[in-house]
Design an enzyme around this catalytic site. Structure first.
Site, PDB file in Angstrom:
ATOM      1  N   ASP A  20     -53.685   5.074   9.719  1.00 51.50           N
ATOM      2  CA  ASP A  20     -52.940   4.303  10.713  1.00 51.50           C
ATOM      3  C   ASP A  20     -53.155   5.036  12.032  1.00 51.50           C
ATOM      4  OD1 ASP A  20     -50.355   2.132  10.421  1.00 51.50           O
ATOM      5  OD2 ASP A  20     -50.460   3.254  12.297  1.00 51.50           O
ATOM      6  N   ASP A  38     -57.864   5.202  15.033  1.00 53.95           N
ATOM      7  CA  ASP A  38     -57.663   3.962  15.792  1.00 53.95           C
ATOM      8  C   ASP A  38     -58.694   2.932  15.323  1.00 53.95           C
ATOM      9  OD1 ASP A  38     -57.487   1.931  17.674  1.00 53.95           O
ATOM     10  OD2 ASP A  38     -57.317   3.307  19.374  1.00 53.95           O
ATOM     11  N   LEU A  39     -58.168   1.801  14.882  1.00 46.44           N
ATOM     12  CA  LEU A  39     -59.012   0.706  14.400  1.00 46.44           C
ATOM     13  C   LEU A  39     -60.055   0.255  15.413  1.00 46.44           C
ATOM     14  CD1 LEU A  39     -56.438  -1.874  13.027  1.00 46.44           C
ATOM     15  CD2 LEU A  39     -58.507  -1.129  11.840  1.00 46.44           C
ATOM     16  N   HIS A 100     -50.187 -18.245  10.135  1.00 45.03           N
ATOM     17  CA  HIS A 100     -50.400 -18.649  11.539  1.00 45.03           C
ATOM     18  C   HIS A 100     -51.852 -19.077  11.807  1.00 45.03           C
ATOM     19  CE1 HIS A 100     -46.388 -17.627  12.934  1.00 45.03           C
ATOM     20  NE2 HIS A 100     -46.451 -16.588  12.116  1.00 45.03           N
ATOM     21  N   TYR A 123     -52.193 -14.708  18.014  1.00 45.64           N
ATOM     22  CA  TYR A 123     -52.107 -13.908  16.781  1.00 45.64           C
ATOM     23  C   TYR A 123     -52.801 -14.657  15.631  1.00 45.64           C
ATOM     24  CZ  TYR A 123     -49.780 -12.022  12.586  1.00 45.64           C
ATOM     25  OH  TYR A 123     -49.507 -11.513  11.346  1.00 45.64           O
ATOM     26  N   LYS A 127     -56.348 -14.107  13.261  1.00 44.34           N
ATOM     27  CA  LYS A 127     -56.451 -14.226  11.797  1.00 44.34           C
ATOM     28  C   LYS A 127     -57.617 -15.150  11.434  1.00 44.34           C
ATOM     29  CE  LYS A 127     -52.976 -11.546  10.866  1.00 44.34           C
ATOM     30  NZ  LYS A 127     -53.287 -10.152  10.533  1.00 44.34           N
ATOM     31  N   SER A 152     -44.344 -14.785   4.756  1.00 41.27           N
ATOM     32  CA  SER A 152     -43.341 -13.935   5.374  1.00 41.27           C
ATOM     33  C   SER A 152     -42.952 -12.826   4.414  1.00 41.27           C
ATOM     34  CB  SER A 152     -42.128 -14.791   5.730  1.00 41.27           C
ATOM     35  OG  SER A 152     -41.062 -13.948   6.068  1.00 41.27           O
TER      36      SER A 152
HETATM   37  N1  LIG Z   1     -44.936  -8.966   7.397  1.00 35.67           N
HETATM   38  C1  LIG Z   1     -45.297 -10.254   7.352  1.00 35.67           C
HETATM   39  O1  LIG Z   1     -44.473 -11.145   7.069  1.00 35.67           O
HETATM   40  C2  LIG Z   1     -46.736 -10.645   7.585  1.00 35.67           C
HETATM   41  C3  LIG Z   1     -47.089 -11.982   7.433  1.00 35.67           C
HETATM   42  C4  LIG Z   1     -48.428 -12.352   7.584  1.00 35.67           C
HETATM   43  C5  LIG Z   1     -49.388 -11.402   7.882  1.00 35.67           C
HETATM   44  N2  LIG Z   1     -49.022 -10.103   8.075  1.00 35.67           N
HETATM   45  C6  LIG Z   1     -50.080  -9.137   8.405  1.00 35.67           C
HETATM   46  O2  LIG Z   1     -49.975  -8.029   7.510  1.00 35.67           O
HETATM   47  C7  LIG Z   1     -50.390  -6.832   8.168  1.00 35.67           C
HETATM   48  C8  LIG Z   1     -49.271  -5.787   8.085  1.00 35.67           C
HETATM   49  O3  LIG Z   1     -48.094  -6.339   8.626  1.00 35.67           O
HETATM   50  P1  LIG Z   1     -46.728  -5.530   8.714  1.00 35.67           P
HETATM   51  O4  LIG Z   1     -45.643  -6.552   8.712  1.00 35.67           O
HETATM   52  O5  LIG Z   1     -46.718  -4.446   7.708  1.00 35.67           O
HETATM   53  O6  LIG Z   1     -46.846  -4.976  10.196  1.00 35.67           O
HETATM   54  P2  LIG Z   1     -46.574  -3.497  10.786  1.00 35.67           P
HETATM   55  O7  LIG Z   1     -46.534  -3.644  12.265  1.00 35.67           O
HETATM   56  O8  LIG Z   1     -45.438  -2.862  10.081  1.00 35.67           O
HETATM   57  O9  LIG Z   1     -47.905  -2.706  10.362  1.00 35.67           O
HETATM   58  C9  LIG Z   1     -49.094  -2.747  11.111  1.00 35.67           C
HETATM   59  C10 LIG Z   1     -49.627  -1.335  11.232  1.00 35.67           C
HETATM   60  O10 LIG Z   1     -50.861  -1.374  11.974  1.00 35.67           O
HETATM   61  C11 LIG Z   1     -50.919  -0.213  12.757  1.00 35.67           C
HETATM   62  N3  LIG Z   1     -51.843  -0.379  13.888  1.00 35.67           N
HETATM   63  C12 LIG Z   1     -51.665  -1.152  14.987  1.00 35.67           C
HETATM   64  N4  LIG Z   1     -52.691  -0.973  15.845  1.00 35.67           N
HETATM   65  C13 LIG Z   1     -53.525  -0.065  15.280  1.00 35.67           C
HETATM   66  C14 LIG Z   1     -54.742   0.522  15.683  1.00 35.67           C
HETATM   67  N5  LIG Z   1     -55.323   0.222  16.864  1.00 35.67           N
HETATM   68  N6  LIG Z   1     -55.330   1.404  14.856  1.00 35.67           N
HETATM   69  C15 LIG Z   1     -54.759   1.730  13.664  1.00 35.67           C
HETATM   70  N7  LIG Z   1     -53.602   1.205  13.225  1.00 35.67           N
HETATM   71  C16 LIG Z   1     -52.991   0.322  14.031  1.00 35.67           C
HETATM   72  C17 LIG Z   1     -49.483   0.001  13.237  1.00 35.67           C
HETATM   73  O11 LIG Z   1     -49.290   1.351  13.651  1.00 35.67           O
HETATM   74  C18 LIG Z   1     -48.672  -0.384  12.000  1.00 35.67           C
HETATM   75  O12 LIG Z   1     -48.370   0.737  11.191  1.00 35.67           O
HETATM   76  C19 LIG Z   1     -50.734  -7.253   9.610  1.00 35.67           C
HETATM   77  O13 LIG Z   1     -52.122  -7.513   9.688  1.00 35.67           O
HETATM   78  C20 LIG Z   1     -49.947  -8.545   9.784  1.00 35.67           C
HETATM   79  O14 LIG Z   1     -50.549  -9.375  10.764  1.00 35.67           O
HETATM   80  C21 LIG Z   1     -47.725  -9.699   7.938  1.00 35.67           C
END
Ligand SMILES: NC(=O)c1ccc[n+]([C@@H]2O[C@H](COP(=O)([O-])OP(=O)(O)OC[C@H]3O[C@@H](n4cnc5c(N)ncnc54)[C@H](O)[C@@H]3O)[C@@H](O)[C@H]2O)c1
Length: 169
Positions: A20, A38-39, A100, A123, A127, A152
Protein backbone atom coordinates in the site's frame (compact mmCIF):
# COMPACT_ATOMS: atom_id res chain seq x y z
CA UNK A 1 -10.90 -4.70 2.20
CA UNK A 2 -7.24 -5.35 1.45
CA UNK A 3 -6.44 -5.12 5.17
CA UNK A 4 -9.13 -7.68 5.94
CA UNK A 5 -8.16 -10.03 3.12
CA UNK A 6 -4.45 -10.18 4.00
CA UNK A 7 -4.97 -12.86 6.66
CA UNK A 8 -7.17 -15.29 4.69
CA UNK A 9 -5.15 -14.81 1.49
CA UNK A 10 -1.79 -15.41 3.17
CA UNK A 11 -3.09 -18.85 4.20
CA UNK A 12 -3.57 -19.75 0.51
CA UNK A 13 -0.03 -18.79 -0.53
CA UNK A 14 3.52 -20.01 -0.09
CA UNK A 15 4.68 -16.41 -0.04
CA UNK A 16 2.41 -13.42 0.34
CA UNK A 17 3.44 -9.83 -0.38
CA UNK A 18 1.13 -7.04 0.68
CA UNK A 19 1.54 -3.43 -0.36
CA UNK A 20 0.00 0.00 0.00
CA UNK A 21 1.17 3.60 -0.17
CA UNK A 22 0.57 3.67 3.60
CA UNK A 23 3.13 2.44 6.18
CA UNK A 24 3.28 -1.25 7.12
CA UNK A 25 0.56 -2.73 9.34
CA UNK A 26 1.52 -3.56 12.91
CA UNK A 27 1.33 -7.34 12.49
CA UNK A 28 2.20 -9.49 9.49
CA UNK A 29 1.45 -13.16 8.78
CA UNK A 30 4.37 -15.59 9.02
CA UNK A 31 4.76 -15.88 5.24
CA UNK A 32 3.96 -12.20 4.58
CA UNK A 33 6.28 -9.38 3.62
CA UNK A 34 5.14 -5.80 3.31
CA UNK A 35 6.38 -3.30 0.72
CA UNK A 36 5.32 0.33 0.91
CA UNK A 37 4.92 1.47 -2.69
CA UNK A 38 3.02 3.85 -4.92
CA UNK A 39 0.83 2.28 -7.58
CA UNK A 40 1.61 5.14 -9.95
CA UNK A 41 5.27 4.06 -10.11
CA UNK A 42 5.60 1.42 -12.84
CA UNK A 43 9.17 0.44 -11.91
CA UNK A 44 8.09 -0.15 -8.31
CA UNK A 45 5.19 -2.35 -9.46
CA UNK A 46 7.48 -4.35 -11.78
CA UNK A 47 9.87 -4.96 -8.86
CA UNK A 48 7.02 -5.86 -6.55
CA UNK A 49 5.59 -8.55 -8.84
CA UNK A 50 8.89 -10.31 -9.53
CA UNK A 51 8.41 -14.06 -9.06
CA UNK A 52 4.67 -13.78 -8.35
CA UNK A 53 2.00 -16.11 -9.77
CA UNK A 54 -0.89 -13.71 -9.37
CA UNK A 55 -1.82 -10.30 -8.09
CA UNK A 56 -4.92 -9.12 -6.27
CA UNK A 57 -5.34 -5.46 -7.09
CA UNK A 58 -7.49 -3.51 -4.63
CA UNK A 59 -5.48 -0.28 -4.31
CA UNK A 60 -7.24 2.87 -5.53
CA UNK A 61 -9.10 5.96 -4.47
CA UNK A 62 -12.27 4.16 -3.41
CA UNK A 63 -14.91 6.69 -4.35
CA UNK A 64 -15.79 9.48 -6.75
CA UNK A 65 -13.20 12.28 -6.88
CA UNK A 66 -12.03 14.89 -9.39
CA UNK A 67 -10.68 13.26 -12.56
CA UNK A 68 -7.21 14.72 -11.91
CA UNK A 69 -7.08 12.93 -8.51
CA UNK A 70 -8.26 9.59 -9.90
CA UNK A 71 -5.94 9.66 -12.92
CA UNK A 72 -2.82 8.47 -11.06
CA UNK A 73 -4.01 5.77 -8.64
CA UNK A 74 -7.09 4.51 -10.49
CA UNK A 75 -6.17 4.80 -14.20
CA UNK A 76 -2.34 4.76 -14.36
CA UNK A 77 -2.19 2.48 -11.31
CA UNK A 78 -4.37 -0.12 -13.04
CA UNK A 79 -2.25 0.05 -16.20
CA UNK A 80 0.90 -0.36 -14.09
CA UNK A 81 -0.48 -3.51 -12.45
CA UNK A 82 -1.39 -5.21 -15.74
CA UNK A 83 1.83 -4.12 -17.44
CA UNK A 84 3.95 -5.25 -14.46
CA UNK A 85 2.02 -8.55 -14.43
CA UNK A 86 2.84 -9.02 -18.11
CA UNK A 87 6.53 -8.18 -17.69
CA UNK A 88 6.77 -10.75 -14.89
CA UNK A 89 4.73 -13.45 -16.67
CA UNK A 90 2.00 -13.61 -14.04
CA UNK A 91 -0.88 -15.97 -14.69
CA UNK A 92 -3.77 -13.95 -13.25
CA UNK A 93 -4.94 -10.55 -12.03
CA UNK A 94 -7.89 -10.31 -9.64
CA UNK A 95 -9.36 -6.81 -9.66
CA UNK A 96 -11.80 -4.94 -7.43
CA UNK A 97 -14.16 -3.38 -9.96
CA UNK A 98 -17.44 -1.76 -9.05
CA UNK A 99 -21.08 -1.56 -9.91
CA UNK A 100 -20.30 2.06 -10.85
CA UNK A 101 -18.90 0.68 -14.14
CA UNK A 102 -22.51 0.03 -15.16
CA UNK A 103 -24.29 2.44 -12.83
CA UNK A 104 -26.23 4.38 -15.46
CA UNK A 105 -28.31 1.40 -16.58
CA UNK A 106 -31.83 2.12 -15.28
CA UNK A 107 -32.62 0.48 -11.93
CA UNK A 108 -35.77 -0.97 -13.51
CA UNK A 109 -33.66 -3.08 -15.93
CA UNK A 110 -32.22 -6.43 -14.95
CA UNK A 111 -28.63 -6.53 -16.18
CA UNK A 112 -26.15 -9.36 -16.35
CA UNK A 113 -22.36 -9.41 -16.32
CA UNK A 114 -22.38 -8.85 -20.08
CA UNK A 115 -24.12 -5.46 -19.85
CA UNK A 116 -22.16 -2.81 -21.75
CA UNK A 117 -20.12 -0.35 -19.74
CA UNK A 118 -22.23 2.61 -18.67
CA UNK A 119 -20.26 4.43 -15.95
CA UNK A 120 -22.02 6.82 -13.60
CA UNK A 121 -18.94 8.74 -12.38
CA UNK A 122 -15.25 9.31 -13.19
CA UNK A 123 -14.65 6.62 -10.52
CA UNK A 124 -16.85 4.23 -12.53
CA UNK A 125 -15.06 5.25 -15.73
CA UNK A 126 -11.75 4.17 -14.15
CA UNK A 127 -13.35 0.78 -13.35
CA UNK A 128 -14.43 0.46 -17.02
CA UNK A 129 -10.85 1.34 -18.07
CA UNK A 130 -9.38 -1.36 -15.81
CA UNK A 131 -11.92 -3.96 -16.98
CA UNK A 132 -10.93 -3.13 -20.57
CA UNK A 133 -7.26 -3.49 -19.62
CA UNK A 134 -8.17 -6.95 -18.32
CA UNK A 135 -9.75 -7.77 -21.68
CA UNK A 136 -6.80 -6.38 -23.68
CA UNK A 137 -4.14 -8.16 -21.64
CA UNK A 138 -6.09 -11.43 -21.90
CA UNK A 139 -6.50 -11.14 -25.69
CA UNK A 140 -2.98 -9.89 -26.43
CA UNK A 141 -0.89 -11.25 -23.54
CA UNK A 142 -2.85 -14.26 -22.23
CA UNK A 143 -3.15 -12.95 -18.66
CA UNK A 144 -6.29 -14.26 -16.95
CA UNK A 145 -8.36 -11.74 -15.05
CA UNK A 146 -11.28 -11.76 -12.69
CA UNK A 147 -12.99 -8.39 -12.28
CA UNK A 148 -15.29 -8.44 -9.28
CA UNK A 149 -18.01 -5.81 -9.54
CA UNK A 150 -18.36 -5.31 -5.82
CA UNK A 151 -21.59 -3.53 -4.97
CA UNK A 152 -21.10 -2.43 -1.40
CA UNK A 153 -18.67 -3.80 1.13
CA UNK A 154 -19.29 -1.35 3.94
CA UNK A 155 -21.26 -1.01 7.13
CA UNK A 156 -24.98 -1.45 6.43
CA UNK A 157 -26.77 1.67 7.62
CA UNK A 158 -30.23 1.32 6.03
CA UNK A 159 -32.55 -1.47 4.74
CA UNK A 160 -31.86 -0.64 1.08
CA UNK A 161 -28.12 -1.17 1.57
CA UNK A 162 -28.74 -4.83 2.45
CA UNK A 163 -29.63 -5.46 -1.20
CA UNK A 164 -26.18 -4.44 -2.42
CA UNK A 165 -24.16 -5.67 0.55
CA UNK A 166 -21.18 -7.98 0.20
CA UNK A 167 -19.86 -9.13 3.55
CA UNK A 168 -16.10 -9.01 4.09
CA UNK A 169 -16.17 -12.73 4.65
N1 LIG B 1 -15.81 -0.98 -0.29
C1 LIG B 1 -16.70 -1.07 -1.29
O1 LIG B 1 -17.92 -1.13 -1.07
C2 LIG B 1 -16.22 -1.17 -2.72
C3 LIG B 1 -17.16 -1.36 -3.72
C4 LIG B 1 -16.73 -1.51 -5.04
C5 LIG B 1 -15.38 -1.47 -5.35
N2 LIG B 1 -14.47 -1.24 -4.36
C6 LIG B 1 -13.05 -1.19 -4.74
O2 LIG B 1 -12.32 -2.07 -3.88
C7 LIG B 1 -11.00 -1.56 -3.67
C8 LIG B 1 -10.75 -1.41 -2.17
O3 LIG B 1 -11.75 -0.59 -1.61
P1 LIG B 1 -11.80 -0.22 -0.07
O4 LIG B 1 -13.23 0.06 0.24
O5 LIG B 1 -11.06 -1.22 0.72
O6 LIG B 1 -11.05 1.18 -0.12
P2 LIG B 1 -9.88 1.78 0.82
O7 LIG B 1 -9.79 3.23 0.51
O8 LIG B 1 -10.07 1.33 2.22
O9 LIG B 1 -8.57 1.03 0.25
C9 LIG B 1 -7.85 1.48 -0.87
C10 LIG B 1 -6.38 1.44 -0.54
O10 LIG B 1 -5.64 1.87 -1.69
C11 LIG B 1 -4.52 2.59 -1.23
N3 LIG B 1 -3.99 3.48 -2.27
C12 LIG B 1 -4.56 4.61 -2.75
N4 LIG B 1 -3.73 5.20 -3.64
C13 LIG B 1 -2.62 4.43 -3.71
C14 LIG B 1 -1.42 4.53 -4.45
N5 LIG B 1 -1.17 5.55 -5.29
N6 LIG B 1 -0.50 3.56 -4.29
C15 LIG B 1 -0.71 2.52 -3.43
N7 LIG B 1 -1.84 2.38 -2.70
C16 LIG B 1 -2.77 3.33 -2.84
C17 LIG B 1 -5.04 3.38 -0.03
O11 LIG B 1 -3.96 3.79 0.80
C18 LIG B 1 -5.98 2.38 0.63
O12 LIG B 1 -5.34 1.63 1.64
C19 LIG B 1 -10.95 -0.22 -4.44
O13 LIG B 1 -10.41 -0.46 -5.72
C20 LIG B 1 -12.42 0.17 -4.55
O14 LIG B 1 -12.63 1.00 -5.67
C21 LIG B 1 -14.85 -1.08 -3.06
Amino acid sequence: MGSYLRGPLAKLCDEFVSTDIAPAPAKLAENETYVQADLTNLDAMVDLLKGADMVIHFGAIGDEAPFEDLWGPNFVGAYNIWEAAHRNNLRRVVYASSIHAVGMHPKTEFIGIDAPHRPDTFYGLAKCFAEDLASLYWDKRGIEAVCLRILSCAEVTNPRAVGSWLSLR
